[in-house]
Design a protein around this motif. Structure first.
Motif, PDB file in Angstrom:
ATOM      1  N   ILE A 182      40.158  40.104  40.425  1.00  0.00           N
ATOM      2  CA  ILE A 182      41.173  40.857  39.687  1.00  0.00           C
ATOM      3  C   ILE A 182      42.455  41.045  40.490  1.00  0.00           C
ATOM      4  O   ILE A 182      43.556  41.069  39.914  1.00  0.00           O
ATOM      5  CB  ILE A 182      40.620  42.223  39.219  1.00  0.00           C
TER       6      ILE A 182
ATOM      7  N   VAL B 282      33.808  39.618  39.135  1.00  0.00           N
ATOM      8  CA  VAL B 282      35.047  40.230  38.660  1.00  0.00           C
ATOM      9  C   VAL B 282      35.834  40.855  39.800  1.00  0.00           C
ATOM     10  O   VAL B 282      37.052  40.640  39.941  1.00  0.00           O
ATOM     11  CB  VAL B 282      34.741  41.263  37.560  1.00  0.00           C
ATOM     12  N   ALA B 283      35.166  41.645  40.645  1.00  0.00           N
ATOM     13  CA  ALA B 283      35.871  42.369  41.700  1.00  0.00           C
ATOM     14  C   ALA B 283      36.598  41.440  42.660  1.00  0.00           C
ATOM     15  O   ALA B 283      37.627  41.817  43.242  1.00  0.00           O
ATOM     16  CB  ALA B 283      34.883  43.249  42.470  1.00  0.00           C
TER      17      ALA B 283
ATOM     18  N   PRO C  44      37.137  47.371  38.458  1.00  0.00           N
ATOM     19  CA  PRO C  44      36.320  46.207  38.093  1.00  0.00           C
ATOM     20  C   PRO C  44      35.176  46.539  37.158  1.00  0.00           C
ATOM     21  O   PRO C  44      34.722  45.660  36.409  1.00  0.00           O
ATOM     22  CB  PRO C  44      35.812  45.694  39.447  1.00  0.00           C
TER      23      PRO C  44
END
Length: 285
Positions: A145, A141-142, A126
């Motif tokens: 994904i 983001v983490a 990430p």
């Protein structure tokens, strides 16, 4: 004494010739074929290449016309071919230099970052993904994904990379755009609004990688000199769209609820005399 019939009676010309130059038969002037070819090539200089040939043939024809001492014509045609050919050549060289610079910028600012992002998504990294996105999107983001990777992997398989060569990008983009139509689907124009499309190669085929830029912010701090990414998505060959983040303003509306039919009114019980029973809410009449 009889005069020798073979004696020369004329005067020597200025060049020492034993014949009078005015007596020589004059060859009619003809137009230089090189000058004609030069003009013809200049007229089709909207194509790359003929402009250079027009200038070369025009220069050769001018040299030939000058050396012919009046036996060749077409200086105007040759001069026109040279001027137009040189102008067209300069224009095409300028366009070629601009196209090369634009392609290098595209590789640096779009292809390389998009390739890096999807490879980092594949490897669950990430930090590499987040640095290319707007600061307000980076903390999220983490959380996304894994779902993003799973949403395309069943259909496309493992990501192999974004083409970096010009003609490979052109051909792969054409295949990615035409694939949904071959499968009886049509690409959603709404989903592709405000995005920059590039082809991505996967194990099971070519898909379209869509980059949405954050145009509300200045250049990113990644060294690209271009805005941050706002989102990244993939259009699969079946016309399915999947995005890293849910797209604001592009979420389909919920289905309209099915109206529940109203229950019929219960019949009013009758009294023994046949009259309707009084309504308790109204009290005694």
């Amino acid at each position: 004494m009889n005069q020798n019939p073979y004696e020369f009676r004329g005067n020597l010309g200025a060049s020492g010739s034993t014949m009078d130059p005015d007596w020589l038969p004059q060859t009619p002037e003809r137009t230089s074929l090189l000058a004609i070819f030069s003009l013809v090539l200049a007229l089709i200089c909207f194509l790359p290449g003929p402009g250079v040939l027009a200038a070369i043939l025009g220069s050769a024809s001018l040299f030939a016309i000058t050396s012919a001492k009046g036996r060749l014509g077409g200086k105007g045609l040759a001069a026109t071919g040279i001027v137009v050919g040189l102008l067209a050549t300069v224009l095409w060289v300028g366009l070629a230099i601009g196209a090369v610079q634009f392609w290098r910028m595209t590789q640096k600012q779009f292809l390389a970052p998009a390739n890096e992002i999807i490879l980092a998504i594949e490897s669950s990294n990430p930090d590499v993904v987040a640095k290319n996105f707007s600061p307000d999107m980076q903390p999220q983001v983490a959380s996304y994904i894994g779902a993003f990777r799973d949403s395309y992997k069943d259909e496309l398989g493992k990501f192999q990379g974004i083409p970096q060569e010009f003609w490979d990008v052109i051909q792969s983009t054409g295949r990615a755009f035409s694939a949904p139509q071959q499968n009886g689907r049509h690409a959603s124009q709404e989903q592709m609004q405000n995005t920059v499309p590039f082809p991505g190669k996967f194990e099971k085929g070519t898909a379209l990688v869509l980059i949405e830029l954050d145009v509300t912010r200045g250049p990113s701090n990644t060294g690209r000199g271009f805005p941050y990414f706002r989102n990244i998505g993939i259009m699969t060959p079946t016309g399915k769209f999947t995005w890293l983040f849910p797209r604001v303003g592009h979420t389909p509306p919920p289905p309209n609820p099915t109206p529940t039919p109203a229950a019929p009114d219960a019949p009013t019980p009758a009294t023994p005399g046949g009259e309707p029973a009084p309504d308790p809410a109204k009290g005694p009449g």
